[in-house]
Design a protein around this motif. Structure first.
Motif, PDB file in Angstrom:
ATOM      1  N   SER A 190       0.853  -1.182   0.000  1.00  0.00           N
ATOM      2  CA  SER A 190       0.000   0.000   0.000  1.00  0.00           C
ATOM      3  C   SER A 190       0.889   1.232   0.000  1.00  0.00           C
ATOM      4  CB  SER A 190      -0.923  -0.001   1.228  1.00  0.00           C
ATOM      5  OG  SER A 190      -1.877   1.042   1.134  1.00  0.00           O
ATOM      6  N   SER A 191       0.271   2.388   0.003  1.00  0.00           N
ATOM      7  CA  SER A 191       1.004   3.642   0.116  1.00  0.00           C
ATOM      8  C   SER A 191       1.140   3.990   1.593  1.00  0.00           C
ATOM      9  CB  SER A 191       0.263   4.757  -0.621  1.00  0.00           C
ATOM     10  OG  SER A 191       0.916   5.993  -0.454  1.00  0.00           O
ATOM     11  N   GLN A 192       2.371   4.126   2.055  1.00  0.00           N
ATOM     12  CA  GLN A 192       2.610   4.335   3.475  1.00  0.00           C
ATOM     13  C   GLN A 192       1.934   5.609   3.971  1.00  0.00           C
ATOM     14  OE1 GLN A 192       6.727   4.356   4.605  1.00  0.00           O
ATOM     15  NE2 GLN A 192       6.259   3.964   6.747  1.00  0.00           N
ATOM     16  N   GLY A 193       1.224   5.476   5.098  1.00  0.00           N
ATOM     17  CA  GLY A 193       0.573   6.619   5.697  1.00  0.00           C
ATOM     18  C   GLY A 193      -0.786   6.961   5.117  1.00  0.00           C
ATOM     19  N   HIS A 217       6.127  -0.434   0.907  1.00  0.00           N
ATOM     20  CA  HIS A 217       5.467   0.722   0.301  1.00  0.00           C
ATOM     21  C   HIS A 217       5.469   0.611  -1.219  1.00  0.00           C
ATOM     22  CE1 HIS A 217       4.521   4.845  -0.843  1.00  0.00           C
ATOM     23  NE2 HIS A 217       5.577   4.793  -1.633  1.00  0.00           N
ATOM     24  N   ALA A 218       4.379   1.056  -1.836  1.00  0.00           N
ATOM     25  CA  ALA A 218       4.297   1.169  -3.297  1.00  0.00           C
ATOM     26  C   ALA A 218       3.308   2.266  -3.652  1.00  0.00           C
ATOM     27  CB  ALA A 218       3.859  -0.159  -3.924  1.00  0.00           C
ATOM     28  N   ALA A 219       3.632   3.041  -4.671  1.00  0.00           N
ATOM     29  CA  ALA A 219       2.657   3.986  -5.209  1.00  0.00           C
ATOM     30  C   ALA A 219       1.495   3.188  -5.777  1.00  0.00           C
ATOM     31  CB  ALA A 219       3.298   4.829  -6.309  1.00  0.00           C
ATOM     32  N   VAL A 220       0.272   3.649  -5.547  1.00  0.00           N
ATOM     33  CA  VAL A 220      -0.900   2.899  -6.006  1.00  0.00           C
ATOM     34  C   VAL A 220      -1.651   3.640  -7.110  1.00  0.00           C
ATOM     35  CG1 VAL A 220      -1.199   1.544  -3.904  1.00  0.00           C
ATOM     36  CG2 VAL A 220      -2.201   3.840  -4.050  1.00  0.00           C
ATOM     37  N   GLN A 221      -1.051   4.686  -7.629  1.00  0.00           N
ATOM     38  CA  GLN A 221      -1.567   5.353  -8.812  1.00  0.00           C
ATOM     39  C   GLN A 221      -0.415   6.159  -9.411  1.00  0.00           C
ATOM     40  OE1 GLN A 221      -4.604   7.663  -6.691  1.00  0.00           O
ATOM     41  NE2 GLN A 221      -3.592   9.532  -7.353  1.00  0.00           N
ATOM     42  N   GLY A 222      -0.575   6.507 -10.675  1.00  0.00           N
ATOM     43  CA  GLY A 222       0.442   7.327 -11.312  1.00  0.00           C
ATOM     44  C   GLY A 222       1.556   6.530 -11.962  1.00  0.00           C
ATOM     45  N   SER A 231       7.292  -4.917  -7.947  1.00  0.00           N
ATOM     46  CA  SER A 231       8.464  -5.184  -7.114  1.00  0.00           C
ATOM     47  C   SER A 231       8.048  -5.625  -5.714  1.00  0.00           C
ATOM     48  CB  SER A 231       9.342  -3.935  -7.041  1.00  0.00           C
ATOM     49  OG  SER A 231      10.436  -4.123  -6.177  1.00  0.00           O
ATOM     50  N   ALA A 232       7.032  -4.962  -5.138  1.00  0.00           N
ATOM     51  CA  ALA A 232       6.578  -5.294  -3.787  1.00  0.00           C
ATOM     52  C   ALA A 232       6.005  -6.708  -3.725  1.00  0.00           C
ATOM     53  CB  ALA A 232       5.533  -4.277  -3.330  1.00  0.00           C
ATOM     54  N   VAL A 244      -0.798 -12.060   0.920  1.00  0.00           N
ATOM     55  CA  VAL A 244      -0.451 -10.672   0.596  1.00  0.00           C
ATOM     56  C   VAL A 244      -1.739  -9.867   0.441  1.00  0.00           C
ATOM     57  CG1 VAL A 244       0.614  -9.121  -1.080  1.00  0.00           C
ATOM     58  CG2 VAL A 244       1.689 -11.310  -0.555  1.00  0.00           C
ATOM     59  N   ALA A 245      -1.810  -8.722   1.109  1.00  0.00           N
ATOM     60  CA  ALA A 245      -2.933  -7.797   0.959  1.00  0.00           C
ATOM     61  C   ALA A 245      -2.462  -6.611   0.119  1.00  0.00           C
ATOM     62  CB  ALA A 245      -3.424  -7.324   2.315  1.00  0.00           C
ATOM     63  N   LEU A 246      -3.154  -6.368  -0.979  1.00  0.00           N
ATOM     64  CA  LEU A 246      -2.854  -5.247  -1.872  1.00  0.00           C
ATOM     65  C   LEU A 246      -4.010  -4.263  -1.754  1.00  0.00           C
ATOM     66  CD1 LEU A 246      -1.345  -3.814  -4.183  1.00  0.00           C
ATOM     67  CD2 LEU A 246      -2.428  -5.404  -5.777  1.00  0.00           C
ATOM     68  N   VAL A 247      -3.784  -3.122  -1.083  1.00  0.00           N
ATOM     69  CA  VAL A 247      -4.894  -2.228  -0.765  1.00  0.00           C
ATOM     70  C   VAL A 247      -4.574  -0.791  -1.131  1.00  0.00           C
ATOM     71  CG1 VAL A 247      -5.635  -3.734   1.125  1.00  0.00           C
ATOM     72  CG2 VAL A 247      -4.136  -1.807   1.621  1.00  0.00           C
ATOM     73  N   ARG A 248      -5.627  -0.048  -1.411  1.00  0.00           N
ATOM     74  CA  ARG A 248      -5.550   1.392  -1.682  1.00  0.00           C
ATOM     75  C   ARG A 248      -6.919   1.996  -1.395  1.00  0.00           C
ATOM     76  NH1 ARG A 248      -5.848   4.085  -7.006  1.00  0.00           N
ATOM     77  NH2 ARG A 248      -7.492   5.121  -5.809  1.00  0.00           N
TER      78      ARG A 248
END
Length: 328
Positions: A190-193, A217-222, A231-232, A244-248
């Motif tokens: 997810s995006s940290q924070g 951490h991974a950017a989830v848009q853009g 990579s994550a 693995v949970a992939l959330v945004r």
């Protein structure tokens, strides 16, 4: 050197009078040769190019992909429009701007279509081609954006990605992986924070179970989302987590575009651990959702599912213990 000094040097020596020289004017008509062609100054040529471009390309439709999107504090929106050729190499680039006044008219149209400007977005826009003489810069000024074109391009990419995964037999691959009865080791992408990050972790913490979360951490848009999410997922797969949970969080339809990409959907499908998605979109399902082990509407729903799975396992153990205690 006086006359005496000149004489001492020899008969060929001559004293030259030193007088202040007048400054040379390079643009003086006196220096023009009668047969020389007329010459522009730099600013004159720049203004001529500007007028020519404005007249020739006052209103033209242009298609391209948004890159380096940079909204400014003064309300203007700057970006590049790029065209990609083979192997995604950039074969054309134009600087673009939506002025603040135009943006107040364009933004509501995009929002009604569930869209917003972002890197990687394919757009069809009406522009005026302009040239800025002081900076020597060519720029297109965006007057209108066609939301229907963007939606059509997103749907085309989505269908192509789905077809490729289906042809490779990957749509069911992650779903076929066994999900542990006690998924205590959680990989989180997810995006940290972000709100999604906090909602997911808070739900796990409130359960009282001993979850261990390994976060990447991974950017989830853009622009960076594809590379960082892929990579994550790879890193967490090699770390040996249970799931693995992939959330945004929520967003516009175009915010979800990265999860329709070949890169992310393929990485989810090929993941060596079950992937649970919670991408925060109540209406649309991304290709990544379809390729995942299981898809949920929100990050909180993903966490609640994991908590419920542990609660179910706990109840099973309690029932078995009761039966054993009651056995003669």
């Amino acid at each position: 050197m006086g006359r005496g000094a000149a004489a001492r040097v020899g008969p060929g020596a001559q004293e030259l009078p030193l007088r202040p020289a007048a400054p040379l004017d390079l643009f003086s008509p006196e220096l023009d040769r009668p047969d020389a062609p007329p010459a522009f100054t730099v600013s004159q040529l720049g203004r001529a190019v500007q007028e020519l471009l404005r007249d020739a390309f006052d209103s033209v439709w242009l298609t391209g992909e948004v890159a380096r999107y940079r909204p400014s504090q003064n309300g203007h929106h700057y970006f590049d429009l790029i065209e990609k050729g083979e192997d995604d190499r950039i074969v054309g680039t134009l600087s673009a701007v939506v002025w603040r006044g135009e943006w107040t008219r364009i933004r509501p149209l995009l929002e009604r279509a569930g869209q917003r400007l972002a890197d990687g977005l394919a757009v069809r826009c009406r522009v005026t081609v302009d040239f800025y003489p002081p900076g020597g810069r060519l720029q297109v000024q965006v007057r209108e954006i066609d939301p229907a074109f963007t939606l059509g391009d997103l749907e085309r990419r989505r269908r192509e990605t789905l077809a490729e995964l289906a042809a490779a037999g990957l749509l069911e691959a992650n779903r076929a992986l066994p999900l542990p009865d006690l998924p205590l080791e959680i990989g989180l992408v997810s995006s940290q924070g972000s709100a999604a990050y906090h909602d997911f972790l808070a739900t796990l913490a409130e359960s009282g179970y001993g979850f261990r979360v390994l976060f990447v951490h991974a950017a989830v848009q853009g622009f960076e989302a594809e590379r960082e999410v892929v990579s994550a997922l790879d890193l967490l797969g090699r770390a040996g987590v249970d799931v693995v949970a992939l959330v945004r969080g929520g967003g516009s339809r175009t915010d979800l575009a990265a999860f329709d990409s070949r890169a992310i959907a393929g990485a989810v499908a090929r993941a060596t651990r079950p992937v649970l998605t919670g991408l925060g979109h109540e209406i649309d399902q991304s290709v990544a959702d379809l390729a995942a082990h299981r898809a949920f509407k929100t990050p909180t729903k993903v966490a609640e599912f994991l908590v419920a799975r542990l609660a179910e396992a706990e109840q099973t153990v309690t029932r078995q213990a009761t039966r054993l205690a009651a056995a003669p």
